[in-house]
Design a protein around this motif. Structure first.
Motif, PDB file in Angstrom:
ATOM      1  N   THR A   9       3.023   9.793  -8.889  1.00  0.00           N
ATOM      2  CA  THR A   9       2.020   9.965 -10.045  1.00  0.00           C
ATOM      3  C   THR A   9       0.929  10.104  -9.178  1.00  0.00           C
ATOM      4  N   VAL A  10       0.479  11.951 -10.486  1.00  0.00           N
ATOM      5  CA  VAL A  10      -0.296  12.397  -9.738  1.00  0.00           C
ATOM      6  C   VAL A  10      -1.471  12.672 -11.049  1.00  0.00           C
ATOM      7  N   LEU A  11      -2.344  12.270  -9.967  1.00  0.00           N
ATOM      8  CA  LEU A  11      -4.335  11.591 -10.665  1.00  0.00           C
ATOM      9  C   LEU A  11      -5.102  13.507 -10.529  1.00  0.00           C
ATOM     10  N   GLN A  12      -5.437  13.969 -11.026  1.00  0.00           N
ATOM     11  CA  GLN A  12      -6.129  15.205 -11.258  1.00  0.00           C
ATOM     12  C   GLN A  12      -6.881  14.982 -12.239  1.00  0.00           C
ATOM     13  N   GLY A  13      -8.275  15.985 -11.459  1.00  0.00           N
ATOM     14  CA  GLY A  13      -9.033  16.220 -12.519  1.00  0.00           C
ATOM     15  C   GLY A  13     -10.027  16.833 -11.381  1.00  0.00           C
ATOM     16  N   ALA A  14     -10.783  17.390 -12.317  1.00  0.00           N
ATOM     17  CA  ALA A  14     -12.149  18.145 -11.539  1.00  0.00           C
ATOM     18  C   ALA A  14     -13.028  17.457 -10.617  1.00  0.00           C
ATOM     19  N   SER A  15     -13.463  17.609  -9.003  1.00  0.00           N
ATOM     20  CA  SER A  15     -14.453  17.092  -8.487  1.00  0.00           C
ATOM     21  C   SER A  15     -15.186  16.217  -9.015  1.00  0.00           C
ATOM     22  N   GLY A  16     -15.977  14.860  -9.278  1.00  0.00           N
ATOM     23  CA  GLY A  16     -16.863  14.221  -9.602  1.00  0.00           C
ATOM     24  C   GLY A  16     -16.294  13.571 -11.518  1.00  0.00           C
ATOM     25  N   SER A  17     -15.159  13.969 -11.187  1.00  0.00           N
ATOM     26  CA  SER A  17     -14.385  13.285 -12.881  1.00  0.00           C
ATOM     27  C   SER A  17     -14.261  12.190 -12.923  1.00  0.00           C
TER      28      SER A  17
END
Length: 208
Positions: free
Chosen positions: A28-36
């Motif tokens: 499961t890939v947890l993705q988001g911008a830095s600081g998200s």
């Protein structure tokens, strides 16, 4: 593992609510911008942080931290790190001890230690190196070896390729794929979509 309405509130910033399933035996890939909030969610899934509201159901995972050198005692050898994990898991009860033995064998068995290090793409010569002597890539793989030694089925990797060169990042990505193929459940927090795209196993996404 299942996340239901998970909110982490720092006052000045707020993460969530997050609703997600983490299917067993997959990535499961947890993705988001830095600081998200990727690191915060990883800490919540491994018991290092209690959500402000909502809940995490199922067995908690074991953390592979973003900055492995900060989580490894520089004076301890790699063998001592693994042996300490076996000891702690053994003290945690019969189930923990049995899973630990299945994962890596007894702490005094050098051949089993070598097999565990090999599974984490580490040479046997590193067993007696102090953690302060390790490169960033080696330290990341020692943390994965420690996670395997715990016998816990879910491994939560918080940006394990951060600050690594492309060669070491590819090794970590390959290792994540290999562990998932062997039946482990992996949560992989990353912002590197190209690395994820190269994965050979099925994966799902949690987006923050």
């Amino acid at each position: 593992m299942k996340l239901t309405d998970v909110v982490i509130d720092y006052g000045s910033s707020r993460i969530g609510p997050v609703d997600a399933d983490v299917p067993a035996g997959t990535v499961t890939v947890l993705q988001g911008a830095s600081g998200s909030g990727k690191t915060s969610l990883c800490l919540a899934m491994t018991g290092f942080l209690t959500p402000s509201s909502g809940q995490v159901d199922g067995d908690l995972g074991v953390l592979v931290p973003q900055n492995p050198r900060e989580w490894l005692n520089p004076r301890h050898t790699v063998a001592e790190v693994i042996e300490h994990t076996w000891t702690v898991r053994g003290a945690g009860g019969a189930i923990g001890a049995e899973r630990g033995r299945e994962a890596a064998g007894t702490a005094g068995d050098d051949r089993r230690l070598e097999a565990l290090l090999d599974r984490a793409l580490l040479g046997p010569e590193l067993a007696h190196h102090r953690c302060g002597e390790l490169s960033g890539g080696q330290a990341a793989r020692v943390c994965i070896a420690r996670a395997l030694a715990s016998g816990i089925d879910t491994i939560v990797c918080d940006e394990p390729t951060a600050a690594l060169d492309s060669s070491n990042a590819a090794r970590i990505a390959w290792l994540i794929n290999d562990l998932a193929e062997a039946g482990k459940t992996l949560v992989w927090a990353t912002h590197d979509r190209d690395l994820v795209a190269a994965a050979d196993v099925s994966y799902s996404f949690i987006t923050l």
